[in-house]
Design a protein around this motif. Structure first.
Motif, PDB file in Angstrom:
ATOM      1  N   PRO A 187     -47.971-116.893  23.403  1.00 32.30           N
ATOM      2  CA  PRO A 187     -47.168-116.654  24.550  1.00 32.30           C
ATOM      3  C   PRO A 187     -45.944-116.075  24.443  1.00 32.30           C
ATOM      4  O   PRO A 187     -45.824-115.244  25.350  1.00 32.30           O
ATOM      5  N   ALA A 188     -45.073-115.664  23.634  1.00 29.54           N
ATOM      6  CA  ALA A 188     -44.087-115.350  23.071  1.00 29.54           C
ATOM      7  C   ALA A 188     -44.958-113.735  23.439  1.00 29.54           C
ATOM      8  O   ALA A 188     -44.072-112.947  24.395  1.00 29.54           O
ATOM      9  N   ALA A 189     -45.607-113.209  22.440  1.00 31.51           N
ATOM     10  CA  ALA A 189     -46.137-112.042  22.593  1.00 31.51           C
ATOM     11  C   ALA A 189     -46.935-111.651  23.512  1.00 31.51           C
ATOM     12  O   ALA A 189     -46.718-110.544  24.369  1.00 31.51           O
ATOM     13  N   ARG A 190     -47.393-112.615  24.623  1.00 31.67           N
ATOM     14  CA  ARG A 190     -47.809-112.224  26.224  1.00 31.67           C
ATOM     15  C   ARG A 190     -46.953-111.894  26.962  1.00 31.67           C
ATOM     16  O   ARG A 190     -46.194-110.709  27.610  1.00 31.67           O
ATOM     17  N   ILE A 191     -45.487-112.352  27.085  1.00 29.85           N
ATOM     18  CA  ILE A 191     -44.115-113.106  27.619  1.00 29.85           C
ATOM     19  C   ILE A 191     -43.163-110.585  27.120  1.00 29.85           C
ATOM     20  O   ILE A 191     -42.859-109.564  27.743  1.00 29.85           O
ATOM     21  N   SER A 192     -43.383-110.889  25.965  1.00 27.79           N
ATOM     22  CA  SER A 192     -42.834-109.579  25.036  1.00 27.79           C
ATOM     23  C   SER A 192     -43.892-108.889  26.083  1.00 27.79           C
ATOM     24  O   SER A 192     -43.059-107.597  26.921  1.00 27.79           O
ATOM     25  N   ALA A 193     -45.203-108.840  25.786  1.00 30.33           N
ATOM     26  CA  ALA A 193     -45.844-107.351  26.951  1.00 30.33           C
ATOM     27  C   ALA A 193     -45.744-107.149  28.381  1.00 30.33           C
ATOM     28  O   ALA A 193     -45.517-106.660  28.597  1.00 30.33           O
ATOM     29  N   ILE A 194     -45.471-108.855  28.762  1.00 32.97           N
ATOM     30  CA  ILE A 194     -45.566-108.037  30.327  1.00 32.97           C
ATOM     31  C   ILE A 194     -43.981-107.572  30.776  1.00 32.97           C
ATOM     32  O   ILE A 194     -43.998-106.793  31.197  1.00 32.97           O
ATOM     33  N   GLU A 195     -43.512-108.186  29.921  1.00 32.94           N
ATOM     34  CA  GLU A 195     -41.783-107.035  29.950  1.00 32.94           C
ATOM     35  C   GLU A 195     -41.988-106.207  29.887  1.00 32.94           C
ATOM     36  O   GLU A 195     -40.880-105.089  30.309  1.00 32.94           O
ATOM     37  N   ALA A 196     -42.729-105.527  28.564  1.00 36.80           N
ATOM     38  CA  ALA A 196     -42.781-104.246  28.566  1.00 36.80           C
ATOM     39  C   ALA A 196     -43.458-103.520  29.877  1.00 36.80           C
ATOM     40  O   ALA A 196     -43.270-101.988  30.015  1.00 36.80           O
ATOM     41  N   LEU A 197     -44.202-104.103  30.176  1.00 41.22           N
ATOM     42  CA  LEU A 197     -45.421-103.446  31.162  1.00 41.22           C
ATOM     43  C   LEU A 197     -44.194-103.102  32.352  1.00 41.22           C
ATOM     44  O   LEU A 197     -44.194-102.244  33.032  1.00 41.22           O
ATOM     45  N   SER A 198     -43.586-104.046  32.265  1.00 40.55           N
ATOM     46  CA  SER A 198     -42.327-104.057  33.401  1.00 40.55           C
ATOM     47  C   SER A 198     -41.566-102.620  33.789  1.00 40.55           C
ATOM     48  O   SER A 198     -40.841-102.547  34.679  1.00 40.55           O
ATOM     49  N   ASP A 199     -41.034-102.164  32.584  1.00 39.73           N
ATOM     50  CA  ASP A 199     -40.496-101.044  32.648  1.00 39.73           C
ATOM     51  C   ASP A 199     -40.750 -99.987  32.308  1.00 39.73           C
ATOM     52  O   ASP A 199     -40.742 -98.866  32.563  1.00 39.73           O
ATOM     53  N   SER A 200     -42.072 -99.450  32.787  1.00 38.59           N
ATOM     54  CA  SER A 200     -43.344 -98.388  33.032  1.00 38.59           C
ATOM     55  C   SER A 200     -44.294 -98.479  33.995  1.00 38.59           C
ATOM     56  O   SER A 200     -43.760 -99.307  34.484  1.00 38.59           O
ATOM     57  N   ILE A 201     -44.035 -97.035  33.637  1.00 39.73           N
ATOM     58  CA  ILE A 201     -43.998 -96.581  35.553  1.00 39.73           C
ATOM     59  C   ILE A 201     -45.932 -95.986  34.876  1.00 39.73           C
ATOM     60  O   ILE A 201     -46.371 -95.114  36.492  1.00 39.73           O
TER      61      ILE A 201
END
Length: 230
Positions: A187-201
């Motif tokens: 879950p921690a890896a998924r959350i980290s990846a989701i946070e990275a996606l949220s910063d991407s355009i």
């Protein structure tokens, strides 16, 4: 002497026995009707048995099958990769690569439907991710975007270290992040990846994030801030 001659001719004309088949042909001949009439329900077992052969020619055969370039020779039911040449087929043995020429009406073309072809394409991804052809690796990433899974995520990661092309390496890294957000068991890896996606355009990242947030329950630490959509 004449009797020996006729016996020799009969042996030449006889279909290949199971003992003379190579590993791929032998698996296909175990149930040729199932191969000829492959469906989404049955093709998985065929693909699994073919993979178990460990044949170095498997990728070539699967690509031909997906592209509808495989035929079944009417005389003995053997499967070949076929290229049309005039009124004939140039048949390539799926195990040895040996070629022979046959009239088109002596072989039946296999026409897997779209669902079967998608499953064959998924099976091909493992090979194509490390294919020496750049275009094949890019095609694998496109297919993987559509057919991602936890297993496919691991295959993608395994191919990243040896990727020789910087642009393709960047594409793999971006796709790895999107698939991590969806399929990583941590879950921690998924959350980290989701946070990275949220910063991407990037359009692909925004689409992946939208799909995740509309379909998944995301667990985060702390108390939701005012205005969070929870």
């Amino acid at each position: 002497m004449l009797r020996i001659f006729f016996l020799f001719c009969a042996l030449l004309a006889a279909p290949l026995s199971a003992q003379t088949y190579g590993p791929l042909q032998a698996e296909l001949q175990a149930d040729p009707d199932l191969v000829e009439r492959a469906s989404r329900r049955t093709v998985g077992d065929i693909l699994s048995r073919l993979a178990d052969t460990g044949s170095p020619n498997l990728q070539n055969f699967l690509e031909a099958w997906s592209d509808r370039r495989v035929v079944m020779r009417e005389a003995d039911g053997a499967f070949f990769i076929a290229e049309q040449e005039g009124d004939d087929y140039l048949l390539t043995d799926i195990d040895t690569g040996a070629t022979s020429r046959f009239a088109q009406d002596a072989a039946k073309e296999l026409r897997p439907n779209a669902g079967v072809r998608r499953l064959i394409g998924t099976a091909l991804i493992e090979f194509q991710l490390s294919d020496p052809r750049r275009d094949a690796r890019i095609d694998a990433l496109t297919a993987l975007e559509r057919a991602g899974s936890a297993e496919m995520l691991e295959l993608l990661r395994a191919s990243m270290a040896d990727e020789p092309d910087t642009d393709v390496a960047a594409m793999k890294a971006a796709l790895e992040r999107r698939l991590t957000a969806r399929f990583d068991p941590d879950p921690a890896a998924r959350i980290s990846a989701i946070e990275a996606l949220s910063d991407s355009i990037a359009i692909e990242d925004r689409a992946a994030l939208s799909r995740i947030l509309s379909a998944d329950t995301v667990v985060v630490a702390g108390v939701p801030a005012d205005g969070d959509n929870v």
